[in-house]
Design an enzyme around this catalytic site. Structure first.
Site, PDB file in Angstrom:
ATOM      1  CG  ASP A  98      -1.963   1.037   1.249  1.00 55.34           C
ATOM      2  OD1 ASP A  98      -2.359   1.474   0.147  1.00 55.34           O
ATOM      3  OD2 ASP A  98      -2.425   1.425   2.349  1.00 55.34           O
ATOM      4  CG  HIS A  99      -0.381   4.911   0.091  1.00 56.28           C
ATOM      5  ND1 HIS A  99      -0.726   5.870  -0.828  1.00 56.28           N
ATOM      6  CD2 HIS A  99      -1.503   4.631   0.795  1.00 56.28           C
ATOM      7  CE1 HIS A  99      -2.009   6.171  -0.686  1.00 56.28           C
ATOM      8  NE2 HIS A  99      -2.499   5.432   0.281  1.00 56.28           N
ATOM      9  CG  HIS A 228      -6.233   4.430  -1.622  1.00 56.28           C
ATOM     10  ND1 HIS A 228      -4.917   4.350  -1.231  1.00 56.28           N
ATOM     11  CD2 HIS A 228      -6.361   3.533  -2.637  1.00 56.28           C
ATOM     12  CE1 HIS A 228      -4.278   3.459  -1.977  1.00 56.28           C
ATOM     13  NE2 HIS A 228      -5.141   2.964  -2.849  1.00 56.28           N
TER      14      HIS A 228
END
Length: 384
Positions: A98-99, A228
């Protein structure tokens, strides 16, 4: 079964019209619990390790200052834990970064064992975002690993991801982004927000995913849209934390009704982190209330000390430094420590189980067409 890439799981959401929750984990016990509760509902599972979660799982308590080496170590630790539980599981399990902060972070995750990565170039000018994302896609797809990009900026803060204001995703730019990068999924900005303070009664701009999906269908583009900053921030948990000595203020999430209404508009993956953090923190506080003798325990008394000092914190990582070996490797999970990890597992299952049902992924595990990394590498090469 072995870990699977993200693409087949998201293909099923597009084909059958539901959304897949994606849940962030920061400890071996959390990974075990996320998989267990998905098994109970016969749902596919997407476990996410944020870029800085890898630094934390690499032993860096001050994870905001984690180095690339910390992230490499942590990626291996998370992947080894998830693989172990997934191999014993009958459901498809994805491990997704994630990210991802940059190309090197994505490579570290892939080399560590992740089967999907997100590269977050949303703060960059459009063409720079495209170029960075395209490079990650090229590297990842050659290895069968799926890729998620992001276009548009979400306000709020989560780990190193921060923005004071949001910029909604332009549907026409989204189509161009898909075409130029070849991503499997695209995180869009349509009204969600990172963190626990999203504001009351948030209304999502569902016309944005509708427009993007319509254009994708016209252009024959395959891919999924991702939401998100979509934690629901259950108020009953916030209230319970505060009644137990916490100090969580102005914490509001996206309503389940808004999120569910976005699913038929084209949202196929919904990211949730804060709900888990809150449930685990509440359980920690309850544990020390019900077992005050643990406050002086040699192994877990330090957890209580941090809870007591950081009353406005709700990220469990703020409290877990005294038992990092258990967090990172699952070792020493006995006695008083086992009470902490049990509280962690129960909190995860409470937060995640509700959303599996709400998002509609229950019973969908058999609908995912299984594919290995090797299968997907061949498929990507053919799509080419």
């Amino acid at each position: 079964m072995p870990l699977v890439p993200l693409r087949p799981v998201l293909d099923a959401t597009v084909k059958y019209g539901y959304a897949q929750g994606a849940f962030n984990v920061n400890a071996v016990a959390q990974a075990e619990a996320v998989i267990a509760v998905h098994e109970m509902f016969r749902s596919p599972a997407i476990l996410q390790g944020a870029d800085l979660a890898n630094a934390f799982m690499g032993g860096r308590v001050d994870f905001a200052n984690g180095t690339l080496e910390d992230k490499k170590k942590g990626a291996r630790n998370i992947a080894e834990a998830v693989k172990k539980f997934a191999e014993q599981s009958p459901i498809p399990v994805v491990l997704h970064l994630d990210h991802g902060k940059n190309f090197d972070s994505c490579v570290a995750a892939i080399e560590g064992g992740y089967t999907s990565v997100m590269i977050d170039g949303s703060a960059l000018p459009f063409e720079e975002n495209v170029e960075l994302t395209r490079e990650v896609v090229k590297y990842a797809h050659a290895r069968g690993v799926s890729v998620e990009g992001e276009l548009g900026v979400l306000a709020g803060v989560e780990d190193h991801v921060f923005a004071a204001n949001s910029t909604y995703t332009n549907p026409l730019s989204a189509i161009e982004f898909f075409k130029k990068t070849g991503v499997d999924a695209l995180a869009i900005s349509y009204g969600t927000m990172h963190g626990a303070s999203k504001g009351k009664d948030v209304k999502l701009r569902k016309e944005i995913p509708i427009a993007i999906k319509e254009c994708m269908n016209h252009e024959g583009i395959q891919g999924a849209l991702v939401s998100h900053g979509s934690s629901t921030v259950p108020q009953y948990i916030v209230n319970e934390i505060n009644a137990l000595g916490g100090n969580i203020q102005n914490a509001y999430g996206i309503s389940k009704e808004e999120l569910k209404a976005a699913i038929p508009c084209g949202i196929g993956k919904i990211n949730v982190d804060t709900d888990i953090r809150l449930a685990v923190t509440r359980n920690f506080r309850e544990l020390f209330r019900d077992h005050p003798e643990l406050k002086e325990d040699a192994r877990v008394g330090g957890v209580w000390k941090l809870l007591d000092e950081k009353r406005d914190a709700f990220d469990p990582r703020a409290f877990l430094a005294p038992i990092m070996d258990t967090v990172m490797y699952g070792t020493g999970d006995e006695g008083a420590v086992a009470l902490i990890t049990d509280a962690m597992r129960r909190g995860v299952k409470e937060a995640v189980g509700t959303l599996i049902v709400e998002f509609g992924s229950y019973g969908k595990a058999p609908l995912v067409e299984p594919a290995t990394l090797e299968d997907m590498a061949a498929r990507y090469a053919k799509e080419g």
